[in-house]
Write a protein that holds these residues in place. Structure first.
Motif, PDB file in Angstrom:
ATOM      1  N   LEU A 196       0.852  -1.190   0.151  1.00 28.75           N
ATOM      2  CA  LEU A 196      -0.003   0.014  -0.066  1.00 28.75           C
ATOM      3  C   LEU A 196       0.864   1.380   0.028  1.00 28.75           C
ATOM      4  CD1 LEU A 196      -2.592  -1.149   2.589  1.00 28.75           C
ATOM      5  CD2 LEU A 196      -2.857  -1.061   0.270  1.00 28.75           C
ATOM      6  N   SER A 197       0.212   2.401  -0.373  1.00 22.90           N
ATOM      7  CA  SER A 197       0.890   3.794  -0.380  1.00 22.90           C
ATOM      8  C   SER A 197       0.200   4.613   0.686  1.00 22.90           C
ATOM      9  CB  SER A 197       0.836   4.209  -1.840  1.00 22.90           C
ATOM     10  OG  SER A 197       1.574   5.464  -1.703  1.00 22.90           O
ATOM     11  N   TYR A 198       0.871   5.705   0.853  1.00 21.99           N
ATOM     12  CA  TYR A 198       0.151   6.999   1.577  1.00 21.99           C
ATOM     13  C   TYR A 198      -0.632   7.898   0.546  1.00 21.99           C
ATOM     14  CZ  TYR A 198       2.620   5.715   5.893  1.00 21.99           C
ATOM     15  OH  TYR A 198       3.091   5.182   7.191  1.00 21.99           O
ATOM     16  N   THR A 199      -0.416   7.462  -0.781  1.00 23.03           N
ATOM     17  CA  THR A 199      -1.188   8.400  -1.384  1.00 23.03           C
ATOM     18  C   THR A 199      -1.972   7.493  -2.515  1.00 23.03           C
ATOM     19  OG1 THR A 199      -0.852  10.140  -3.145  1.00 23.03           O
ATOM     20  CG2 THR A 199       0.803   8.409  -3.358  1.00 23.03           C
ATOM     21  N   GLU A 200      -2.505   7.925  -3.638  1.00 22.04           N
ATOM     22  CA  GLU A 200      -3.520   7.356  -4.358  1.00 22.04           C
ATOM     23  C   GLU A 200      -3.153   7.611  -5.811  1.00 22.04           C
ATOM     24  OE1 GLU A 200      -7.427   8.516  -3.547  1.00 22.04           O
ATOM     25  OE2 GLU A 200      -7.510   7.245  -1.835  1.00 22.04           O
ATOM     26  N   PHE A 201      -3.290   6.687  -6.808  1.00 24.96           N
ATOM     27  CA  PHE A 201      -2.858   7.007  -8.336  1.00 24.96           C
ATOM     28  C   PHE A 201      -3.874   6.307  -9.100  1.00 24.96           C
ATOM     29  CE2 PHE A 201       1.025   6.087  -5.919  1.00 24.96           C
ATOM     30  CZ  PHE A 201       1.992   6.775  -6.385  1.00 24.96           C
ATOM     31  N   SER A 202      -4.160   6.947 -10.290  1.00 21.04           N
ATOM     32  CA  SER A 202      -5.068   6.507 -11.394  1.00 21.04           C
ATOM     33  C   SER A 202      -4.185   6.095 -12.505  1.00 21.04           C
ATOM     34  CB  SER A 202      -5.883   7.492 -11.425  1.00 21.04           C
ATOM     35  OG  SER A 202      -5.123   8.823 -12.225  1.00 21.04           O
ATOM     36  N   TYR A 203      -4.739   5.315 -13.346  1.00 22.26           N
ATOM     37  CA  TYR A 203      -3.836   4.706 -14.357  1.00 22.26           C
ATOM     38  C   TYR A 203      -5.197   4.946 -15.649  1.00 22.26           C
ATOM     39  CZ  TYR A 203      -1.565   2.356 -10.531  1.00 22.26           C
ATOM     40  OH  TYR A 203      -1.182   2.166  -9.445  1.00 22.26           O
ATOM     41  N   GLY A 204      -4.203   5.770 -16.763  1.00 25.43           N
ATOM     42  CA  GLY A 204      -4.828   6.098 -17.980  1.00 25.43           C
ATOM     43  C   GLY A 204      -5.030   4.817 -18.773  1.00 25.43           C
ATOM     44  N   SER A 205      -5.628   5.099 -20.246  1.00 26.04           N
ATOM     45  CA  SER A 205      -5.723   4.069 -21.189  1.00 26.04           C
ATOM     46  C   SER A 205      -4.544   3.263 -21.373  1.00 26.04           C
ATOM     47  CB  SER A 205      -6.327   4.543 -22.087  1.00 26.04           C
ATOM     48  OG  SER A 205      -5.845   5.408 -22.892  1.00 26.04           O
ATOM     49  N   VAL A 206      -4.604   1.775 -21.501  1.00 29.76           N
ATOM     50  CA  VAL A 206      -3.246   1.601 -22.045  1.00 29.76           C
ATOM     51  C   VAL A 206      -3.070   1.259 -23.513  1.00 29.76           C
ATOM     52  CG1 VAL A 206      -2.044  -0.762 -21.633  1.00 29.76           C
ATOM     53  CG2 VAL A 206      -3.369  -0.007 -19.713  1.00 29.76           C
ATOM     54  N   SER A 207      -2.129   1.299 -24.081  1.00 31.60           N
ATOM     55  CA  SER A 207      -1.855   1.174 -25.567  1.00 31.60           C
ATOM     56  C   SER A 207      -0.870   0.068 -25.788  1.00 31.60           C
ATOM     57  CB  SER A 207      -1.094   2.516 -26.111  1.00 31.60           C
ATOM     58  OG  SER A 207       0.269   2.719 -25.518  1.00 31.60           O
ATOM     59  N   ALA A 235       8.072  -7.847 -16.708  1.00 32.89           N
ATOM     60  CA  ALA A 235       8.791  -6.444 -16.662  1.00 32.89           C
ATOM     61  C   ALA A 235       7.976  -5.685 -15.564  1.00 32.89           C
ATOM     62  CB  ALA A 235       8.437  -5.754 -18.048  1.00 32.89           C
ATOM     63  N   PHE A 236       8.740  -4.732 -15.325  1.00 33.78           N
ATOM     64  CA  PHE A 236       8.164  -3.906 -14.115  1.00 33.78           C
ATOM     65  C   PHE A 236       8.870  -2.642 -13.932  1.00 33.78           C
ATOM     66  CE2 PHE A 236      11.841  -5.955 -12.423  1.00 33.78           C
ATOM     67  CZ  PHE A 236      12.530  -5.212 -11.554  1.00 33.78           C
ATOM     68  N   CYS A 237       8.419  -1.550 -13.391  1.00 29.95           N
ATOM     69  CA  CYS A 237       8.793  -0.164 -13.335  1.00 29.95           C
ATOM     70  C   CYS A 237       8.229   0.355 -12.138  1.00 29.95           C
ATOM     71  CB  CYS A 237       8.269   0.559 -14.558  1.00 29.95           C
ATOM     72  SG  CYS A 237       8.705   2.234 -14.629  1.00 29.95           S
ATOM     73  N   LYS A 238       9.104   0.915 -11.381  1.00 25.14           N
ATOM     74  CA  LYS A 238       8.735   1.670 -10.186  1.00 25.14           C
ATOM     75  C   LYS A 238       8.646   3.257 -10.466  1.00 25.14           C
ATOM     76  CE  LYS A 238       9.543   2.132  -5.294  1.00 25.14           C
ATOM     77  NZ  LYS A 238      10.208   1.618  -4.007  1.00 25.14           N
ATOM     78  N   VAL A 239       7.325   3.776 -10.006  1.00 25.78           N
ATOM     79  CA  VAL A 239       7.151   5.200 -10.769  1.00 25.78           C
ATOM     80  C   VAL A 239       7.005   6.171  -9.152  1.00 25.78           C
ATOM     81  CG1 VAL A 239       5.663   6.828 -11.804  1.00 25.78           C
ATOM     82  CG2 VAL A 239       5.941   4.330 -12.363  1.00 25.78           C
ATOM     83  N   MET A 240       8.026   7.010  -9.087  1.00 26.19           N
ATOM     84  CA  MET A 240       7.685   7.975  -7.726  1.00 26.19           C
ATOM     85  C   MET A 240       7.259   9.294  -8.383  1.00 26.19           C
ATOM     86  SD  MET A 240       7.869   8.584  -4.618  1.00 26.19           S
ATOM     87  CE  MET A 240       9.140   7.436  -3.916  1.00 26.19           C
ATOM     88  N   LEU A 241       6.067   9.732  -7.844  1.00 30.63           N
ATOM     89  CA  LEU A 241       5.366  11.073  -8.527  1.00 30.63           C
ATOM     90  C   LEU A 241       4.857  12.011  -7.320  1.00 30.63           C
ATOM     91  CD1 LEU A 241       3.050   9.448 -11.165  1.00 30.63           C
ATOM     92  CD2 LEU A 241       5.225  10.614 -11.536  1.00 30.63           C
ATOM     93  N   CYS A 243       1.977  13.544 -13.473  1.00 30.22           N
ATOM     94  CA  CYS A 243       1.755  12.380 -14.327  1.00 30.22           C
ATOM     95  C   CYS A 243       2.849  11.994 -15.172  1.00 30.22           C
ATOM     96  CB  CYS A 243       0.401  12.770 -15.262  1.00 30.22           C
ATOM     97  SG  CYS A 243       0.088  11.565 -16.618  1.00 30.22           S
ATOM     98  N   ARG A 244       2.747  10.583 -15.479  1.00 26.07           N
ATOM     99  CA  ARG A 244       4.013  10.401 -16.343  1.00 26.07           C
ATOM    100  C   ARG A 244       3.622   9.061 -17.292  1.00 26.07           C
ATOM    101  NH1 ARG A 244       9.124   8.410 -13.014  1.00 26.07           N
ATOM    102  NH2 ARG A 244       8.856  10.622 -12.092  1.00 26.07           N
ATOM    103  N   ARG A 245       4.225   9.195 -18.549  1.00 25.59           N
ATOM    104  CA  ARG A 245       3.949   8.105 -19.494  1.00 25.59           C
ATOM    105  C   ARG A 245       4.928   7.018 -19.257  1.00 25.59           C
ATOM    106  NH1 ARG A 245      -0.340   6.280 -22.410  1.00 25.59           N
ATOM    107  NH2 ARG A 245       0.533   5.160 -24.096  1.00 25.59           N
ATOM    108  N   ILE A 246       4.682   5.874 -19.225  1.00 25.15           N
ATOM    109  CA  ILE A 246       5.505   4.736 -18.739  1.00 25.15           C
ATOM    110  C   ILE A 246       5.504   3.794 -19.818  1.00 25.15           C
ATOM    111  CG2 ILE A 246       5.845   2.754 -17.223  1.00 25.15           C
ATOM    112  CD1 ILE A 246       6.143   5.329 -15.841  1.00 25.15           C
ATOM    113  N   THR A 274       5.156  -3.815 -26.996  1.00 21.74           N
ATOM    114  CA  THR A 274       5.265  -2.613 -25.915  1.00 21.74           C
ATOM    115  C   THR A 274       4.057  -2.354 -25.222  1.00 21.74           C
ATOM    116  OG1 THR A 274       7.320  -1.997 -27.285  1.00 21.74           O
ATOM    117  CG2 THR A 274       5.878  -0.368 -25.992  1.00 21.74           C
ATOM    118  N   VAL A 275       4.055  -2.259 -24.103  1.00 21.03           N
ATOM    119  CA  VAL A 275       2.937  -1.828 -23.433  1.00 21.03           C
ATOM    120  C   VAL A 275       3.093  -0.169 -22.512  1.00 21.03           C
ATOM    121  CG1 VAL A 275       1.086  -2.198 -21.686  1.00 21.03           C
ATOM    122  CG2 VAL A 275       2.201  -4.138 -23.023  1.00 21.03           C
ATOM    123  N   GLY A 276       2.212   0.554 -22.922  1.00 20.89           N
ATOM    124  CA  GLY A 276       2.581   1.923 -22.456  1.00 20.89           C
ATOM    125  C   GLY A 276       1.192   2.506 -21.799  1.00 20.89           C
TER     126      GLY A 276
END
Length: 820
Positions: free
Chosen positions: A692-703, A753-759, A764-767, A716-718
């Motif tokens: 869990l996190s102390y904040t919340e995230f939303s995830y946009g549409s996947v390409s 595959a994995f990616c850690k994202v700090m925001l 917002c960031r494109r992954i 490739t997944v973005g």
């Protein structure tokens, strides 16, 4: 090395005796110099969570204690692993060493593995990618990595003789992946073989592993060394590709190897190849021309302190939070439990070191809040052994095993625990044939029946006030201490009065060893805690706004050389949590363990964090997370089952685990870790990748880009990731792949595959996550190739193994074959 002196020049100039001398250690941590040719010493240091240097497992020059492997694994942050590797390179140089014996990348097959804490993950891909970061950090700063233990060392039960029976497909798809990535992606300079056998052959003389796979298929050009005392033969190890036997003085090489060459068992070309591998590492690290006087320094760097504190928080996993965390300012806090005032910073075994300092959770909270807002109660104990006797002890050594004749040497110890390795008593006695008498005092704080215990690799007994209390001499029996060379703790009772000094005498004598050259003992004495202490903890909790319960295990339990009996919390810790939860509903449990534990109280508490063993800044890192000064950045690198029997290694047949008649069969095959829970429909307590996190995230549409999937197996997944909360925080995107209707049994989902994202809040960031052909393949043993079969594949984008963001299927019509 000068430009005019090549490795071939050196090899040509060396006599056979000189060449052979470099194929085994001179002592515990170094190779011999060859002064005639100006060849210096290659020195190594134990790792992986610190560079201990040339001292023993206790004491010695102080070193920096970084977070243990599973804590770093929980970070899911390759860049962080690079930073830690780079810092460890600096610490290794301070110990005048050229190679660090690290990282440990064995797979967490069982939740009871004593060395679970030292490894990164149950998953081969997560382990491999983190290892690549760590190795690059080390080697780009001039220190050679020595990735270990190659291969199949997933248990500490009879590990020096056990045969790990693993089919080739499982080896290729699970247990060898971290080593393959280390060679192909990180260019590791060193590899250490495992103690155990693999399919009946010792890893140190396994031609298929060392020569066929490691060198010929993967292209490894570095140094292959044995684990300490892990070589068992002369010609077979050399011919199989083992360059270096450690430690020294040699047992299997030296004159024996010269004879093997003269009798034609080993060719001179093979000797030359083995020596070339060692010289090449010496050239790369600078050891070849290193003529400096040996000196070890204790360098406590501020930047290392800051890195450890940040890494500790980033590996801390928030498992449950019903609004209790982070703790708001002004709260009255009860600090409870056996790990509250003790800094549990590392596991036990060869990775332990003498840290610059230790920060306990209590001290971390005191520094942050002041002691006036805190109350404390221990509640219970979680020790495997009796509390270590910490007092000055006079040690007298005898050059025999009977404690007779003159005293050859005297010294003092600060506590009743030591390893005698290499030179003992200043060289006045033989390391494998001596006795010692230790004398000191113990002053009890309370009156009552105390327990005194002794465990020893050797014969030992304890006298209190002249009376024999604990006897591990008369009927010494091999147990699970000191790398399986010691007996289990023998405990006796003695009635003592508060404040009255008790005379302690410990007698020790060496005995013949099984495999390792270890002489050691540990003696403890204390008054057991009981119902009164648990009741007191509940009273302290009842008067506070929030109760923090610090429980778990320690390096006595999570240790090299001994697996755990189960994953229940030791002692009365479950009783303690239940009692505190009844007294105060606002309870947060802080776990420090080297792996999963059962949590029968999970529904009774408001919060749970898993803090592992995060290094010398432990208390500060934990306080930072509890108080909201840092994000709980960790995600589980290992599935937490509801019960031990849910684990993939659990079986009613002991040959599956812990092993039977010298064999342990990996019958689960490729269905390890989270793949096992998927296959059998077992709901874990907390899934792989969870946090869990102390904040919340939303995830946009996947390409998804599949244009090259048919031709090259590339996808490739973005997607866009947005921090929708009010605090800076992190999330980990995890991409899993499963093959539908595959020609062989395959897991439903494999992490690829994995990616850690700090925001920051609102950012917002494109992954983008990339999958290559290996991500879709299985290993075909008959064709000796990685195969991407025609058919349908399902990709799943998730935040843990069960929390799906989006999933879809893609298909291919042709077969793709990749060479190993």
């Amino acid at each position: 090395m000068t430009a005019t002196r090549t490795l071939d020049d050196l090899l040509d100039a060396m006599t056979l005796e000189e060449q052979v001398s470099l194929l085994s250690g001179e002592d515990f941590w170094s190779l011999p110099a060859i002064e005639r040719l100006g060849i210096g010493k290659l020195r190594v240091s134990d790792g992986p969570n610190g560079a201990r240097g040339g001292g023993g497992l206790l004491g010695g020059v102080k070193a920096t204690a970084f977070p243990v492997g599973i804590s770093l694994g929980a970070s899911w942050n390759v860049d962080l692993l690079y930073e830690v590797g780079a810092a460890l390179a600096e610490d290794t140089k301070s110990k005048n060493a050229h190679m660090l014996l690290a990282p440990t990348v064995n797979i967490q097959r069982s939740v009871t593995n004593g060395r679970n804490f030292e490894c990164y993950s149950e998953d081969p891909m997560l382990t491999a990618e983190l290892a690549v970061g760590y190795i690059k950090g080390l080697q780009e700063n001039g220190i050679s990595a020595t990735i270990k233990h190659f291969a199949g060392n997933e248990s500490e039960v009879e590990r020096t003789t056990m045969s790990s029976v693993i089919d080739e497909r499982s080896l290729r798809e699970v247990y060898l992946i971290p080593f393959e990535w280390a060679v192909k992606k990180a260019g590791t300079k060193g590899v250490m073989t495992a103690y155990n056998k693999v399919n009946g052959t010792y890893a140190s003389e396994h031609n298929w592993l060392i020569t066929d796979v490691l060198r010929c298929e993967w292209g490894f050009e570095g140094l292959v060394m044995s684990d300490w005392f892990g070589s068992h033969s002369t010609a077979p190890t050399v011919n199989a590709g083992l360059d270096l036997e450690m430690p020294g003085p040699t047992r299997d090489r030296g004159e024996k190897l010269i004879v093997a060459v003269e009798e034609g068992e080993v060719s001179r070309d093979t000797i030359r190849a083995r020596v070339r591998a060692i010289l090449s590492i010496m050239e790369w690290t600078g050891a070849l021309d290193d003529q400096r006087a040996f000196e070890e320094r204790a360098e406590d760097r501020p930047e290392h302190r800051a890195l450890i504190r940040r890494a500790g928080a980033e590996g801390t996993v928030l498992l449950k939070n019903n609004g209790a965390l982070p703790i708001a300012p002004g709260k009255r806090i009860a600090v409870i439990g056996p790990n509250a005032k003790v800094a549990q910073i590392m596991g036990g075994g060869s990775s332990q070191l003498n840290p610059h300092y230790r920060v306990s959770p209590w001290q971390g909270l005191v520094d942050a809040l002041g002691e006036e807002s805190l109350t404390y109660a221990p509640g219970c104990s979680n020790s495997r052994f009796q509390p270590l006797l910490e007092t000055e002890l006079k040690v007298e050594f005898f050059a025999n095993r009977e404690l007779s004749g003159p005293v050859e040497y005297s010294e003092t110890l600060e506590a009743a625990e030591t390893f005698w390795l290499g030179s003992v008593a200043g060289g006045k006695v033989a390391a494998n044939h001596f006795a010692a008498r230790l004398t000191g005092t113990f002053v009890p704080e309370h009156s009552g029946t105390h327990l005194a215990g002794i465990a020893s690799a050797g014969l030992a007994r304890v006298y209190v006030n002249g009376k024999l209390i604990a006897d591990a001499w008369t009927n010494w029996t091999k147990g699970r201490t000191f790398f399986e060379e010691g007996c289990d703790e023998v405990v006796g009772e003695v009635l003592l009065e508060a404040g009255q000094p008790a005379e302690i005498t410990i007698e020790f004598a060496t005995k013949d060893h099984s495999v390792l050259g270890v002489s050691a003992f540990r003696m403890g004495i204390g008054l057991p805690l009981g119902d009164a202490q648990i009741a007191q903890a509940a009273e302290v909790a009842a008067s506070a706004d929030v109760a923090l319960v610090f429980i778990g295990r320690n390096g006595e339990w999570d240790t090299e050389g001994s697996d755990l009996p189960d994953i229940a919390l030791p002692g009365r810790q479950n009783d303690l949590v239940n009692a505190v939860a009844r007294a105060n509903p606002n309870v947060v449990v802080v776990l420090q363990t080297g792996g999963p534990v059962e949590m029968p109280w999970i529904n009774e508490v408001a919060g749970v964090i898993q803090a592992w063993y995060p290094g010398q800044e432990a208390g500060n890192a934990i306080a930072d997370v509890l108080l909201g000064k840092a994000e709980p950045g960790g995600r589980l690198p290992q599935t937490f089952p509801v019960r031990w029997s849910d684990n993939p290694a659990f079986s009613q047949d002991p040959i599956v685990y812990p092993g039977l008649d010298g064999r342990v069969e990996y019958r689960e095959g490729v269905f390890t870790g989270h793949r096992h829970y998927d296959r059998h429909g077992i709901k874990p307590l907390f899934p792989f990748g969870f946090g869990l996190s102390y904040t919340e995230f939303s995830y946009g549409s996947v390409s998804v880009n599949t244009e090259r999937f048919e031709s090259e197996g590339i996808v490739t997944v973005g997607l866009d990731v947005t921090n929708t909360g009010v605090r800076k925080g992190s999330t980990v995107l995890q991409l899993y792949v499963g093959a539908e209707n595959a020609p062989v049994a395959r897991p439903k989902a494999e992490l690829k595959a994995f990616c850690k994202v700090m925001l920051e809040p609102g950012a917002c960031r494109r992954i983008q996550l990339d999958l290559d052909a290996r991500a879709f393949s299985y290993f075909d043993v008959e064709r000796h190739a990685w195969i991407v079969a025609p058919g349908t594949y399902r990709w799943t984008l998730a935040t843990d193994a069960v929390s799906i963001i989006e999933a879809a299927s893609i298909s291919r019509s042709t077969r793709l074959e990749l060479q190993p």
